[in-house]
Scaffold this motif. Structure first.
Motif, PDB file in Angstrom:
ATOM      1  N   ASP A   1      -7.912   3.190   0.811  1.00 39.48           N
ATOM      2  CA  ASP A   1      -9.265   3.618   1.167  1.00 39.48           C
ATOM      3  C   ASP A   1      -9.556   3.507   2.661  1.00 39.48           C
ATOM      4  OD1 ASP A   1      -9.380   0.835   1.308  1.00 39.48           O
ATOM      5  OD2 ASP A   1     -11.464   0.765   0.628  1.00 39.48           O
ATOM      6  N   LYS A   2      -8.711   2.755   3.399  1.00 37.32           N
ATOM      7  CA  LYS A   2      -8.850   2.670   4.854  1.00 37.32           C
ATOM      8  C   LYS A   2      -7.975   3.719   5.549  1.00 37.32           C
ATOM      9  CE  LYS A   2     -11.540  -1.046   5.113  1.00 37.32           C
ATOM     10  NZ  LYS A   2     -11.793  -1.227   3.668  1.00 37.32           N
ATOM     11  N   GLN A   3      -7.344   4.565   4.748  1.00 35.56           N
ATOM     12  CA  GLN A   3      -6.445   5.621   5.209  1.00 35.56           C
ATOM     13  C   GLN A   3      -5.176   5.076   5.864  1.00 35.56           C
ATOM     14  OE1 GLN A   3      -8.474   9.668   5.770  1.00 35.56           O
ATOM     15  NE2 GLN A   3      -9.533   8.355   7.257  1.00 35.56           N
ATOM     16  N   ASN A   4      -4.828   3.826   5.528  1.00 29.92           N
ATOM     17  CA  ASN A   4      -3.484   3.351   5.824  1.00 29.92           C
ATOM     18  C   ASN A   4      -2.531   4.117   4.916  1.00 29.92           C
ATOM     19  OD1 ASN A   4      -4.476   1.245   7.564  1.00 29.92           O
ATOM     20  ND2 ASN A   4      -5.022   0.092   5.721  1.00 29.92           N
ATOM     21  N   PHE A   5      -1.352   4.413   5.414  1.00 23.91           N
ATOM     22  CA  PHE A   5      -0.395   5.231   4.681  1.00 23.91           C
ATOM     23  C   PHE A   5       0.765   4.366   4.201  1.00 23.91           C
ATOM     24  CE2 PHE A   5       3.147   8.518   4.883  1.00 23.91           C
ATOM     25  CZ  PHE A   5       2.804   9.100   3.670  1.00 23.91           C
ATOM     26  N   TRP A   6       1.033   4.379   2.876  1.00 24.61           N
ATOM     27  CA  TRP A   6       2.094   3.600   2.255  1.00 24.61           C
ATOM     28  C   TRP A   6       3.126   4.545   1.668  1.00 24.61           C
ATOM     29  CZ3 TRP A   6       1.472  -1.889   1.745  1.00 24.61           C
ATOM     30  CH2 TRP A   6       0.218  -2.368   2.144  1.00 24.61           C
ATOM     31  N   PHE A   7       4.402   4.210   1.839  1.00 25.29           N
ATOM     32  CA  PHE A   7       5.425   5.052   1.222  1.00 25.29           C
ATOM     33  C   PHE A   7       6.666   4.235   0.870  1.00 25.29           C
ATOM     34  CE2 PHE A   7       5.640   5.413   5.812  1.00 25.29           C
ATOM     35  CZ  PHE A   7       6.987   5.330   6.126  1.00 25.29           C
ATOM     36  N   LEU A   8       7.297   4.662  -0.210  1.00 20.33           N
ATOM     37  CA  LEU A   8       8.486   3.998  -0.739  1.00 20.33           C
ATOM     38  C   LEU A   8       9.667   4.937  -0.595  1.00 20.33           C
ATOM     39  CD1 LEU A   8       9.506   1.450  -2.273  1.00 20.33           C
ATOM     40  CD2 LEU A   8       9.004   2.675  -4.410  1.00 20.33           C
ATOM     41  N   SER A   9      10.667   4.497   0.164  1.00 22.18           N
ATOM     42  CA  SER A   9      11.892   5.268   0.355  1.00 22.18           C
ATOM     43  C   SER A   9      13.058   4.435  -0.153  1.00 22.18           C
ATOM     44  CB  SER A   9      12.095   5.615   1.832  1.00 22.18           C
ATOM     45  OG  SER A   9      13.300   6.336   2.021  1.00 22.18           O
ATOM     46  N   GLY A  10      13.752   4.948  -1.173  1.00 21.36           N
ATOM     47  CA  GLY A  10      14.740   4.109  -1.843  1.00 21.36           C
ATOM     48  C   GLY A  10      14.018   2.945  -2.497  1.00 21.36           C
TER      49      GLY A  10
ATOM     50  N   THR B   1      12.674   0.474  -0.359  1.00 22.82           N
ATOM     51  CA  THR B   1      12.036  -0.149   0.791  1.00 22.82           C
ATOM     52  C   THR B   1      10.619   0.387   0.953  1.00 22.82           C
ATOM     53  OG1 THR B   1      14.188  -0.344   1.889  1.00 22.82           O
ATOM     54  CG2 THR B   1      12.228  -0.634   3.244  1.00 22.82           C
ATOM     55  N   LEU B   2       9.668  -0.529   1.039  1.00 20.37           N
ATOM     56  CA  LEU B   2       8.257  -0.164   1.175  1.00 20.37           C
ATOM     57  C   LEU B   2       7.849  -0.218   2.644  1.00 20.37           C
ATOM     58  CD1 LEU B   2       5.528   0.467  -0.175  1.00 20.37           C
ATOM     59  CD2 LEU B   2       5.165  -2.000  -0.394  1.00 20.37           C
ATOM     60  N   PHE B   3       7.204   0.858   3.102  1.00 19.56           N
ATOM     61  CA  PHE B   3       6.734   0.956   4.480  1.00 19.56           C
ATOM     62  C   PHE B   3       5.215   1.161   4.505  1.00 19.56           C
ATOM     63  CE2 PHE B   3      11.095   2.492   4.479  1.00 19.56           C
ATOM     64  CZ  PHE B   3      11.658   1.869   5.583  1.00 19.56           C
ATOM     65  N   LYS B   4       4.637   0.877   5.679  1.00 16.57           N
ATOM     66  CA  LYS B   4       3.196   1.069   5.859  1.00 16.57           C
ATOM     67  C   LYS B   4       2.924   1.538   7.286  1.00 16.57           C
ATOM     68  CE  LYS B   4      -1.183  -1.530   6.013  1.00 16.57           C
ATOM     69  NZ  LYS B   4      -1.806  -2.864   5.922  1.00 16.57           N
TER      70      LYS B   4
ATOM     71  N   LYS C   1       8.409  -4.433   2.655  1.00 15.08           N
ATOM     72  CA  LYS C   1       9.118  -5.204   1.630  1.00 15.08           C
ATOM     73  C   LYS C   1      10.375  -4.475   1.201  1.00 15.08           C
ATOM     74  CE  LYS C   1       8.615  -9.000  -0.880  1.00 15.08           C
ATOM     75  NZ  LYS C   1       8.371 -10.330  -0.279  1.00 15.08           N
ATOM     76  N   HIS C   2      11.437  -5.273   0.948  1.00 12.48           N
ATOM     77  CA  HIS C   2      12.665  -4.740   0.365  1.00 12.48           C
ATOM     78  C   HIS C   2      12.644  -4.924  -1.153  1.00 12.48           C
ATOM     79  CE1 HIS C   2      14.763  -3.812   4.056  1.00 12.48           C
ATOM     80  NE2 HIS C   2      14.551  -5.029   4.542  1.00 12.48           N
ATOM     81  N   ASN C   3      13.567  -4.228  -1.831  1.00 13.06           N
ATOM     82  CA  ASN C   3      13.770  -4.365  -3.283  1.00 13.06           C
ATOM     83  C   ASN C   3      12.513  -4.058  -4.085  1.00 13.06           C
ATOM     84  OD1 ASN C   3      16.481  -5.203  -2.935  1.00 13.06           O
ATOM     85  ND2 ASN C   3      15.771  -7.294  -2.490  1.00 13.06           N
ATOM     86  N   VAL C   4      11.725  -3.113  -3.603  1.00  5.72           N
ATOM     87  CA  VAL C   4      10.510  -2.696  -4.316  1.00  5.72           C
ATOM     88  C   VAL C   4      10.876  -1.569  -5.281  1.00  5.72           C
ATOM     89  CG1 VAL C   4       8.206  -1.680  -4.084  1.00  5.72           C
ATOM     90  CG2 VAL C   4       9.022  -3.370  -2.421  1.00  5.72           C
TER      91      VAL C   4
ATOM     92  N   ILE D   1      -3.412  -2.378  -3.327  1.00  2.00           N
ATOM     93  CA  ILE D   1      -2.039  -1.879  -3.365  1.00  2.00           C
ATOM     94  C   ILE D   1      -1.250  -2.783  -4.312  1.00  2.00           C
ATOM     95  CG2 ILE D   1       0.054  -1.429  -2.046  1.00  2.00           C
ATOM     96  CD1 ILE D   1      -3.334  -1.620  -0.298  1.00  2.00           C
ATOM     97  N   TYR D   2      -0.643  -2.192  -5.323  1.00  2.00           N
ATOM     98  CA  TYR D   2       0.125  -2.927  -6.323  1.00  2.00           C
ATOM     99  C   TYR D   2       1.595  -2.550  -6.166  1.00  2.00           C
ATOM    100  CZ  TYR D   2      -4.532  -2.937  -8.543  1.00  2.00           C
ATOM    101  OH  TYR D   2      -5.877  -3.052  -8.812  1.00  2.00           O
ATOM    102  N   TYR D   3       2.493  -3.547  -6.118  1.00  2.00           N
ATOM    103  CA  TYR D   3       3.910  -3.202  -6.102  1.00  2.00           C
ATOM    104  C   TYR D   3       4.736  -4.268  -6.833  1.00  2.00           C
ATOM    105  CZ  TYR D   3       3.588  -5.931  -1.674  1.00  2.00           C
ATOM    106  OH  TYR D   3       3.323  -6.868  -0.709  1.00  2.00           O
ATOM    107  N   ILE D   4       5.805  -3.767  -7.468  1.00  2.00           N
ATOM    108  CA  ILE D   4       6.729  -4.605  -8.225  1.00  2.00           C
ATOM    109  C   ILE D   4       8.016  -4.727  -7.415  1.00  2.00           C
ATOM    110  CG2 ILE D   4       8.065  -4.820 -10.356  1.00  2.00           C
ATOM    111  CD1 ILE D   4       5.222  -5.043 -11.050  1.00  2.00           C
ATOM    112  N   TYR D   5       8.516  -5.966  -7.266  1.00  2.00           N
ATOM    113  CA  TYR D   5       9.744  -6.146  -6.497  1.00  2.00           C
ATOM    114  C   TYR D   5      10.580  -7.281  -7.089  1.00  2.00           C
ATOM    115  CZ  TYR D   5       7.327 -10.104  -4.287  1.00  2.00           C
ATOM    116  OH  TYR D   5       6.660 -11.278  -4.056  1.00  2.00           O
TER     117      TYR D   5
END
Length: 608
Positions: free
Chosen positions: A110-119, A121-124, A136-139, A149-153
């Motif tokens: 909602d703050k327009q931060n951008f999150w993406f998962l490649s392989g 690896t989670l980036f922001k 984060k790794h191993n997501v 933001i919810y993530y499983i790792y």
């Protein structure tokens, strides 16, 4: 004389092939398609916005295939095989490119931060600044809902669920004390009080059950709903979405069909929503409007079709109704409850809008009258196509039989993926007074008298071989002298077994063939076939294989052609299993036509 047309005069994707269609705002959607320029012959992937004014183009690139689209209040992000392109949403003005390829999950908070998962690896990136940082790794999976933001790792051998807010503060961190196979596919849905984690195997071969893991955030209680094993090799990932009052809409197998279900986890109730004898391929839901749209293959004859249905929830009841027959492979629900979907009619692409309140149809887009192609007829071992009148006309021609593989839905029209569609388009361009191409419907592709199923297990090859032999025998009986076969990817092993078992000398083309199907889907206990065991094949074989195929190693094809003197290998340079460069399809088309012409010019009859 070359009976197969010159590729310079043909356009594989003169009719666009849609790959993605998603809602990006109130009354607005974005569609991506693959299309070929009629002047320079280059193949592009294009992105277009769809709103009440119609369809308008705003971006294109040479790489084709994979794409993912998400929008925030001010921004639009498009993930591709080449990176993530960021646009200003208003006016679709290009801003920057994030150089991370194949980002499978992309979100704005909602703050327009951008999150993406490649392989894994989670980036922001921060709002308005698209310089990314590693989170984060191993997501395994991520979901963004408003400011959370919810993530499983995995960490130190344990599974964790982390909930973080858009300010970067950890709200909750839960250790999941369950044994979970890290090789599964994961889907996460979240509410204020409940987390749903849907785990399923990468290939539904009936060996591994799916599970819905339910995490109660109020008391950290974790429960599990076991889902019966599914034997459906072609449906790689079943979908799960949130519905009202913490319930779910999910695809599950029921009485040999993939059906749509309503699941209430608190009452442990599972109610089927889709109709009998339907194979639900995809669906889209609008919770606020209490409406679900789904596309299903229906029919128990050889004339199977995809149709669009709507499900309306009212007074605690679900009502199902058919909207349209012979639709494409895309459906998208808008915020007002309307529905966009693709249709191929008379060889032309249409984007149509179903208006939810008015119950009427509008046409948003239609390809030009000159931009159309003819649909391939379907042939099968029990098809009505084996009547005398039709065969007398077809069997005088050179016949090209496209065998997609046991897991592919055999429907004449838009195919379920770009790989199958590309082959389909190339073969459609072959058709002339001298040539006729067909889609081949065999057990497993459309089931044993039912619909698109793997009811004929791919490991039980006898039924596939005998069914294809019935087709070939009937065509020979009716006077066919020139027949070609073509397949690719996971459709290849059974066709190789067919040639090796029957001894038929039928020129055959394989595109990115998978030789070790058991290894491909992870069934390690089965004895792997040996490439050298195909010693009885007498057919001339052309293999077209991508140099950097990450699924079916190019080296397997090199080995096969080395020990089979009747085969030849054409390598498409710098390419992967699912072609990502438009020129690869042109090279593929050129090579296929060259092979067919070479066979035709050196033999008056194909010995079968």
């Amino acid at each position: 004389m070359e009976i197969f047309v010159n590729t310079e005069t043909n356009n594989i994707f003169k009719v666009p092939y849609p790959t993605t269609m998603v809602q990006i705002g109130a009354g607005e959607a974005c569609i991506s398609w693959v299309v070929q320029d009629s002047v320079n012959k280059k193949i592009y992937q294009q992105w277009l916005s769809i709103d009440s004014k119609g369809v308008s183009y705003f971006f294109e690139q040479d790489n084709v295939g994979f794409t993912n689209i998400v929008a925030s209040r001010d921004f639009l992000a498009i993930s591709t095989t080449d990176g993530i392109n960021i646009f200003q949403k208003l006016g679709k003005i290009f801003l920057t490119k994030v150089n991370i390829k194949n980002a499978i999950s992309i979100f704005f908070d909602d703050k327009q931060n951008f999150w993406f998962l490649s392989g894994q690896t989670l980036f922001k990136t921060l709002s308005n600044k698209f310089d990314y940082s590693l989170k984060k790794h191993n997501v395994k999976t991520i979901k963004v809902v408003n400011d959370l933001i919810y993530y499983i790792y995995i960490e130190s051998g344990f599974w964790y669920l982390t909930i973080e807010n858009s300010m970067g503060e950890i709200v909750n961190n839960i250790k999941i004390l369950l044994e979970i196979d890290s090789g599964l596919n994961f889907t996460l849905e979240a509410t204020d009080s409940i987390i749903f984690l849907f785990t399923q195997p990468k290939f539904h071969t009936g060996n591994t059950p799916s599970r819905i893991i339910i995490i109660n955030l109020n008391n950290s209680n974790i429960s599990v709903k076991e889902i019966n094993e599914i034997n459906h090799f072609g449906l790689k990932e079943l979908k799960l979405v949130l519905w009202i009052e913490n319930s779910l809409i999910v695809q599950l197998e029921y009485e040999n069909y993939i059906s749509l279900f309503y699941y209430n986890p608190f009452k442990d109730e599972m109610n089927r929503l889709s109709l009998d004898n339907q194979e639900v391929l995809l669906f889209s839901a609008n919770v606020k409007r209490n409406v679900i749209y789904y596309i299903a293959i229906e029919g128990i004859s050889d004339n199977k079709k995809r149709s669009l249905f709507k499900i309306v929830y009212s007074n605690e009841e679900f009502t199902v109704a058919k909207i349209y027959e012979n639709v494409g492979t895309m459906v998208c629900t808008l915020t007002n409850g309307d529905c966009l979907f693709t249709v191929m009619e008379s060889g032309r692409l249409f984007i149509k809008l179903w208006k939810f309140k008015e119950n009427i149809l509008n046409v948003f887009y239609q390809s030009l009258h000159n931009d159309k192609y003819n649909l391939l007829p379907i042939i099968s071992s029990n098809s009505s196509i084996f009547n005398e009148e039709l065969l007398d006309g077809f069997c005088k021609k050179t016949l090209v039989l496209f065998v997609p593989g046991i897991h592919k839905p055999v429907i004449s029209g838009l195919q379920p993926n770009l790989f199958q569609e590309g082959i389909y388009r190339i073969l459609e361009l072959l058709n002339s007074d001298n040539v006729q191409s067909f889609l081949v419907n065999l057990p497993g592709t459309a089931g044993e008298g039912k619909i698109y199923r793997t009811s004929a297990d791919f490991r039980k090859k006898d039924l596939f071989i005998s069914s294809l032999q019935v087709i070939i025998d009937k065509l020979i009986e009716k006077g066919s002298k020139k027949i070609f076969l073509i397949s690719g990817s996971s459709g290849s092993p059974l066709l190789l077994d067919f040639l090796n078992t029957t001894g038929f000398n039928i020129p055959t083309i394989f595109i990115n063939p998978i030789f070790y199907i058991e290894k491909f889907i992870g069934i390690n206990q089965i004895i792997k076939p040996n490439i050298l065991n195909y010693s009885k094949i007498r057919s001339k074989i052309l293999i077209i294989h991508a140099e950097h195929d990450e699924v079916a190693p190019w080296q397997d094809s090199e080995k096969f052609t080395k020990y089979n003197s009747q085969s030849q290998l054409y390598t498409i340079p710098s390419e992967s299993h699912i072609f990502t460069h438009g020129i690869s399809w042109l090279l593929c088309q050129e090579t296929i036509y060259s092979f067919l012409n070479c066979i035709e010019s050196n033999a008056d009859r194909i010995d079968i």
